[in-house]
Enzyme design. Structure first.
Site, PDB file in Angstrom:
ATOM      1  N   GLU A 220       0.840  -1.208   0.000  1.00  0.00           N
ATOM      2  CA  GLU A 220       0.000   0.000   0.000  1.00  0.00           C
ATOM      3  C   GLU A 220       0.868   1.247   0.000  1.00  0.00           C
ATOM      4  O   GLU A 220       2.036   1.196   0.382  1.00  0.00           O
ATOM      5  CB  GLU A 220      -0.860   0.030   1.279  1.00  0.00           C
ATOM      6  CG  GLU A 220      -1.774  -1.161   1.413  1.00  0.00           C
ATOM      7  CD  GLU A 220      -2.401  -1.279   2.807  1.00  0.00           C
ATOM      8  OE1 GLU A 220      -2.074  -0.476   3.695  1.00  0.00           O
ATOM      9  OE2 GLU A 220      -3.222  -2.191   2.980  1.00  0.00           O
TER      10      GLU A 220
ATOM     11  N   LYS B  55       2.112   4.651   1.601  1.00  0.00           N
ATOM     12  CA  LYS B  55       2.188   5.166   2.972  1.00  0.00           C
ATOM     13  C   LYS B  55       1.857   6.657   2.915  1.00  0.00           C
ATOM     14  O   LYS B  55       2.728   7.502   2.670  1.00  0.00           O
ATOM     15  CB  LYS B  55       3.573   4.926   3.555  1.00  0.00           C
ATOM     16  CG  LYS B  55       3.647   5.270   5.028  1.00  0.00           C
ATOM     17  CD  LYS B  55       4.959   4.788   5.611  1.00  0.00           C
ATOM     18  CE  LYS B  55       5.083   5.013   7.095  1.00  0.00           C
ATOM     19  NZ  LYS B  55       4.762   6.329   7.559  1.00  0.00           N
TER      20      LYS B  55
ATOM     21  N   ASP C 262       1.103  10.326   3.924  1.00  0.00           N
ATOM     22  CA  ASP C 262       1.707  11.117   4.985  1.00  0.00           C
ATOM     23  C   ASP C 262       0.663  12.025   5.636  1.00  0.00           C
ATOM     24  O   ASP C 262       0.482  13.168   5.259  1.00  0.00           O
ATOM     25  CB  ASP C 262       2.847  11.957   4.398  1.00  0.00           C
ATOM     26  CG  ASP C 262       3.822  12.392   5.458  1.00  0.00           C
ATOM     27  OD1 ASP C 262       3.689  11.939   6.609  1.00  0.00           O
ATOM     28  OD2 ASP C 262       4.710  13.186   5.132  1.00  0.00           O
TER      29      ASP C 262
ATOM     30  N   GLU D  17      -5.730   6.779   7.619  1.00  0.00           N
ATOM     31  CA  GLU D  17      -4.951   8.008   7.632  1.00  0.00           C
ATOM     32  C   GLU D  17      -5.815   9.168   7.170  1.00  0.00           C
ATOM     33  O   GLU D  17      -6.475   9.091   6.135  1.00  0.00           O
ATOM     34  CB  GLU D  17      -3.771   7.828   6.666  1.00  0.00           C
ATOM     35  CG  GLU D  17      -2.627   8.742   6.905  1.00  0.00           C
ATOM     36  CD  GLU D  17      -1.656   8.235   7.984  1.00  0.00           C
ATOM     37  OE1 GLU D  17      -1.949   7.207   8.655  1.00  0.00           O
ATOM     38  OE2 GLU D  17      -0.615   8.885   8.159  1.00  0.00           O
TER      39      GLU D  17
ATOM     40  N   TYR E 210      -7.055   1.600   6.225  1.00  0.00           N
ATOM     41  CA  TYR E 210      -6.091   0.565   5.855  1.00  0.00           C
ATOM     42  C   TYR E 210      -5.871  -0.496   6.926  1.00  0.00           C
ATOM     43  O   TYR E 210      -5.011  -1.351   6.766  1.00  0.00           O
ATOM     44  CB  TYR E 210      -4.751   1.181   5.465  1.00  0.00           C
ATOM     45  CG  TYR E 210      -4.181   2.154   6.478  1.00  0.00           C
ATOM     46  CD1 TYR E 210      -3.883   1.748   7.777  1.00  0.00           C
ATOM     47  CD2 TYR E 210      -3.949   3.479   6.133  1.00  0.00           C
ATOM     48  CE1 TYR E 210      -3.371   2.634   8.697  1.00  0.00           C
ATOM     49  CE2 TYR E 210      -3.425   4.375   7.053  1.00  0.00           C
ATOM     50  CZ  TYR E 210      -3.142   3.946   8.337  1.00  0.00           C
ATOM     51  OH  TYR E 210      -2.639   4.813   9.251  1.00  0.00           O
TER      52      TYR E 210
ATOM     53  N   LYS F 180      10.597   3.232   3.392  1.00  0.00           N
ATOM     54  CA  LYS F 180      10.604   4.695   3.294  1.00  0.00           C
ATOM     55  C   LYS F 180      11.386   5.160   2.076  1.00  0.00           C
ATOM     56  O   LYS F 180      12.475   4.658   1.819  1.00  0.00           O
ATOM     57  CB  LYS F 180      11.282   5.273   4.546  1.00  0.00           C
ATOM     58  CG  LYS F 180      10.460   5.098   5.798  1.00  0.00           C
ATOM     59  CD  LYS F 180       9.389   6.154   5.832  1.00  0.00           C
ATOM     60  CE  LYS F 180       9.066   6.620   7.159  1.00  0.00           C
ATOM     61  NZ  LYS F 180       9.340   7.498   8.008  1.00  0.00           N
TER      62      LYS F 180
ATOM     63  N   CYS G 284      12.161  49.380   5.710  1.00  0.00           N
ATOM     64  CA  CYS G 284      12.078  48.553   4.506  1.00  0.00           C
ATOM     65  C   CYS G 284      13.435  48.532   3.803  1.00  0.00           C
ATOM     66  O   CYS G 284      14.007  49.584   3.527  1.00  0.00           O
ATOM     67  CB  CYS G 284      11.004  49.112   3.578  1.00  0.00           C
ATOM     68  SG  CYS G 284      11.019  48.348   1.957  1.00  0.00           S
TER      69      CYS G 284
ATOM     70  N   CYS H  45      13.149  50.615   0.365  1.00  0.00           N
ATOM     71  CA  CYS H  45      12.887  52.048   0.243  1.00  0.00           C
ATOM     72  C   CYS H  45      13.185  52.823   1.518  1.00  0.00           C
ATOM     73  O   CYS H  45      13.142  54.059   1.516  1.00  0.00           O
ATOM     74  CB  CYS H  45      11.439  52.295  -0.178  1.00  0.00           C
ATOM     75  SG  CYS H  45      10.251  51.945   1.125  1.00  0.00           S
TER      76      CYS H  45
ATOM     77  N   CYS I 203       5.782  47.026   4.708  1.00  0.00           N
ATOM     78  CA  CYS I 203       6.190  48.374   4.324  1.00  0.00           C
ATOM     79  C   CYS I 203       4.955  49.020   3.703  1.00  0.00           C
ATOM     80  O   CYS I 203       4.342  48.440   2.806  1.00  0.00           O
ATOM     81  CB  CYS I 203       7.316  48.273   3.301  1.00  0.00           C
ATOM     82  SG  CYS I 203       7.533  49.760   2.316  1.00  0.00           S
TER      83      CYS I 203
ATOM     84  N   CYS J  46       7.290  52.171  -2.958  1.00  0.00           N
ATOM     85  CA  CYS J  46       8.476  51.352  -2.665  1.00  0.00           C
ATOM     86  C   CYS J  46       8.868  50.556  -3.915  1.00  0.00           C
ATOM     87  O   CYS J  46       8.046  49.819  -4.469  1.00  0.00           O
ATOM     88  CB  CYS J  46       8.133  50.408  -1.511  1.00  0.00           C
ATOM     89  SG  CYS J  46       9.349  49.112  -1.271  1.00  0.00           S
TER      90      CYS J  46
HETATM   91  S1  IVH Z   1      -0.624   0.193   8.871  1.00  0.00           S
HETATM   92  C1  IVH Z   1      -0.052  -2.055  12.628  1.00  0.00           C
HETATM   93  N1  IVH Z   1      -0.867   1.191   6.488  1.00  0.00           N
HETATM   94  O1  IVH Z   1       2.290   5.062   8.977  1.00  0.00           O
HETATM   95  C2  IVH Z   1      -0.029  -1.316  11.377  1.00  0.00           C
HETATM   96  N2  IVH Z   1      -0.008   2.603   8.196  1.00  0.00           N
HETATM   97  O2  IVH Z   1       4.808   4.613  10.380  1.00  0.00           O
HETATM   98  C3  IVH Z   1      -0.566   0.028  11.518  1.00  0.00           C
HETATM   99  N3  IVH Z   1       0.446   4.891   7.484  1.00  0.00           N
HETATM  100  O3  IVH Z   1       0.974   5.164  12.225  1.00  0.00           O
HETATM  101  C4  IVH Z   1      -0.288   0.933  10.398  1.00  0.00           C
HETATM  102  N4  IVH Z   1      -0.205   4.642   5.397  1.00  0.00           N
HETATM  103  O4  IVH Z   1      -0.105   6.641  10.410  1.00  0.00           O
HETATM  104  C5  IVH Z   1      -0.476   1.417   7.745  1.00  0.00           C
HETATM  105  N5  IVH Z   1      -1.200   1.959   4.319  1.00  0.00           N
HETATM  106  C6  IVH Z   1      -0.820   2.184   5.583  1.00  0.00           C
HETATM  107  C7  IVH Z   1      -0.352   3.449   6.013  1.00  0.00           C
HETATM  108  C8  IVH Z   1       0.054   3.607   7.341  1.00  0.00           C
HETATM  109  C9  IVH Z   1       0.266   5.492   6.303  1.00  0.00           C
HETATM  110  C10 IVH Z   1       1.004   5.550   8.698  1.00  0.00           C
HETATM  111  C11 IVH Z   1       0.210   5.364   9.960  1.00  0.00           C
HETATM  112  C12 IVH Z   1       1.152   4.703  10.922  1.00  0.00           C
HETATM  113  C13 IVH Z   1       2.473   5.111  10.365  1.00  0.00           C
HETATM  114  C14 IVH Z   1       3.558   4.155  10.782  1.00  0.00           C
END
Ligand code: IVH
Length: 667
Positions: free
Chosen positions: A114, A116, A118, A171, A223, A311, A405, A408, A423, A428
């Site tokens: 999946e 991740k 942010d 998320e 998720y 990551k 400023c 000017c 300003c 200016c």
């Molecule tokens: S699973 C036990 N799936 O990443 C598993 N987390 O670094 C629980 N996050 O706290 C998390 N996308 O905020 C999972 N597809 C995804 C995610 C995800 C983002 C975040 C989540 C978690 C953090 C962990």
């Protein structure tokens, strides 16, 4: 209407609205237009107003509660909300798979991969299908009750499609476009900016008043399963499919893959492609699909052994602050800028980073000579994330914003309630330069050849002192030719572009004037409502505020601008130069594209995106950014990408520029 009949209609409307929400947010396949949807909602609102006793908490009209919370109550998670271990490279990923395989020898491992996203992890509790609680992750054991804010997130259903009791996790995030819009608004209002979409989402969820979160355009994907006393599942993927059936939004980018190699290929395919997503991701999450195997693998104290986060290297680098300069913006706002030792970041060389304003500069305590981490959060100008304090030698110099400023010399002040120093000298030179650049920019008067460099050159040569002087340039041909890098042809082109700008629509002129708080949208609303620049300039506060979406702040700002003697002179000079001051009357007959929804993709042979948009809008059409079933036409040019594919998939007519012009000429 009697109560029973009302109840029946209300139930029916709620069901219809929920169904359309589901199609829109979860299936990504809407079947009615926004206007039709709004009409349903309005009908429901009206009926509920007539019969307040029939309002239920899960009604789509009840997303924003009236109550401002006193604080956040703690929520103990029935099942701890774990975090994930990080894999920082392919080696770590390989180790993860090997370790898992060793713990369950002989088992055939299958993985769900999946994105991740942010944002912030949250938990949603549904009882008999009804959303009863939403909470933050907190320390994993105890989070905070933010139900009032999560209810405002439109992709979170207030009622599931089946009356089950379940806790799900996911998320909450802010799409990048919403983040930029929010920061733009905050900048105009002199409020501190959010550093990135994640912080903006976090800030929105930490509000006590749900109205704030409601205005922030947050989104959610689910998720993970929390507590589930009723439903049992065999695999993670199956769990996700059930979420979707229940009306919860899941990511469309999730894949089931069979081995490490497939996982690596899929993860790597997102490394660069991630910038095309409308939201930020900081990596991928790999999970063992089989829930029985997950159980056998178990957890460490903090994280599961059956999942890992892969990551992507953060788009940030370390460099040194060589100096701090101060930029003066169009409206006189002073912005401190860190001048950096050049460093490579997300594919470009970065030399400057914004420090936003005095408060942020102070909070981050950036000093000249400091080593800092810089990041590109999708913006053009990167920002300083933090100072690497342990590299300080004691020789770093703190910086204070000047009281005069830098351009000017006029004294600078903060307006009450604003964070930015400003300003207030309208003459200016730094402000004049920014005003000219803004006036001539694409989206405003669109004068090609009058960009940053040439504007600075003209200003330095004394050929322009304000925007009205642009229209005197044809008389200064000889002086122009004396400037470095200018020749007959480039001067001709510039003068032709200046001439062409005289006929731009009223809203563009209004926007180009650079009045505080008057962005493109506001300019369009004002132009459509008042019909002429004179009507806008002479409108009273009350008349201005009578326009939908125009509040006291914008009205005040326009009144201030209109009252200045130098604005009056400017307007008269622009009028004398022959600029278009009125909104062309748009009779219905001249709107061959009324109500039609267009998406533009790729580069058109002759028209710029802005021009094509203006043509379509003038003919009554609307231009949106993404292709859906609601799209009527896709106009495709060279290097058209995924939007074209999507159009073909959905069977939406694809037009060339020539086709579009033919369509416009039809009536
Ligand atoms: S699973 C036990 N799936 O990443 C598993 N987390 O670094 C629980 N996050 O706290 C998390 N996308 O905020 C999972 N597809 C995804 C995610 C995800 C983002 C975040 C989540 C978690 C953090 C962990």
């Amino acid at each position: 209407m009697d109560r029973d009949k009302a109840q029946e209609i209300i139930e029916d409307l709620k069901q219809q609205i929920n169904e359309h929400n589901y199609r829109y947010y979860v299936l990504n396949d809407p079947v009615i237009s926004d206007a039709e949807f709004d009409a349903l909602l309005k009908k429901l609102q009206e009926l509920e107003k007539q019969f307040p006793e029939l309002v239920t908490p899960d009604s789509p009209t009840q997303r924003v509660g009236g109550q401002v919370q006193a604080g956040f109550a703690p929520v103990v998670h029935r099942i701890p909300m774990l975090s994930l271990d990080n894999a920082l490279g392919l080696g770590d990923l390989r180790d993860f798979v090997r370790r898992a395989q060793n713990l369950v020898p002989g088992a055939e491992l299958e993985f769900v991969v999946e994105l991740k996203v942010d944002g912030l992890a949250v938990s949603l509790q549904y009882e008999n299908g009804l959303l009863v609680r939403g909470a933050t992750r907190g320390d994993g054991e105890t989070g905070e009750d933010i139900t009032h804010n999560l209810r405002t997130v439109k992709s979170i259903p207030l009622r599931l499609r089946r009356p089950v009791t379940i806790e799900v996790r996911g998320e909450v995030y802010m799409p990048r476009s919403s983040f930029f819009r929010l920061n733009e608004e905050r900048k105009q209002q002199g409020l501190p900016l959010f550093a990135n979409p994640r912080n903006a989402a976090a800030g929105s969820l930490r509000q006590l008043n749900p109205k704030v979160a409601a205005a922030r355009h947050l989104d959610m994907v689910t998720y993970a399963l929390g507590y589930s006393p009723e439903l049992t599942f065999r695999t993670h993927y199956e769990t996700l499919q059930t979420f979707r059936e229940l009306g919860l939004r899941i990511s469309p980018y999730t894949k089931v893959l069979r081995d490490l190699e497939e996982v690596v290929v899929y993860c790597e395919s997102w490394r660069e492609k991630r910038y095309e997503l409308p939201f930020d991701i900081d990596g991928m999450v790999i999970k063992v699909n089989d829930l029985a195997l997950q159980e056998r693998l178990g957890n460490t104290a903090k994280s599961p052994r059956w999942a890992i986060a892969y990551k992507f290297p953060a788009e940030q680098s370390e460099t040194r602050v060589l100096g701090i300069t101060v930029q003066v913006g169009r409206t006189g706002t002073l912005t401190p800028i860190a001048e950096l030792e050049p460093v490579r970041l997300a594919g470009t060389v970065v030399k400057r980073a914004s420090l936003h304003n005095e408060d942020i500069l102070r909070a981050k305590d950036v000093r000249i000579g400091d080593f800092v981490i810089v990041r590109k959060a999708g913006e053009i100008i990167p920002e300083v994330v933090e100072v690497v304090k342990n590299k300080r030698t004691g020789r770093e110099e703190p910086f204070t914003l000047p009281s005069a400023c830098p351009a000017c010399g006029a004294s600078v002040n903060r307006l009450p309630g604003e964070v930015a120093l400003r300003c207030f000298n309208p003459a200016c030179p730094a402000q004049v330069l920014e005003r000219i650049i803004h006036f001539a920019a694409r989206g405003a008067m669109d004068i090609e050849g009058l960009g940053e460099a040439s504007a600075a050159q003209l200003l330095a040569a004394g050929l322009v002192r304000d925007v009205a002087d642009i229209y005197d340039l044809p008389e200064k041909r000889r002086e122009l030719l004396k400037l470095e890098r200018w020749a007959d042809k480039s001067v001709d082109n510039l003068l032709a572009a200046i001439d062409a700008s005289k006929g731009r629509p009223l809203w563009r002129l209004l926007y180009a004037l650079g009045i505080r708080y008057v962005g493109e949208r506001t300019a369009k609303l004002l132009a459509a409502h008042f019909g002429s620049l004179d009507a806008i300039m002479t409108a009273s506060r009350e008349e201005l505020e009578a326009v939908p979406e125009i509040g006291p702040k914008i009205a005040e700002s326009i009144r201030e601008f209109a009252a200045l003697p130098q604005s009056k002179i400017l307007v008269e000079r622009l009028r004398a130069a022959g600029l278009n001051f009125t909104e062309a009357a748009q009779a219905a007959a001249s709107q061959p594209l009324a109500g039609k929804i267009f998406v533009l993709t790729g580069t058109l042979p002759t028209y710029s995106r802005e021009e094509a948009t203006a043509l379509i809008e003038k003919a009554g059409g609307k231009v949106t950014s993404s292709v859906s079933k609601k799209t009527d036409y896709v106009v495709a040019g060279e290097k058209a990408g995924s939007k074209l594919d999507k159009a073909r998939q959905l069977g939406i007519p694809v037009l060339s520029e020539a086709d579009l012009l033919a369509l416009l000429a039809q009536q």
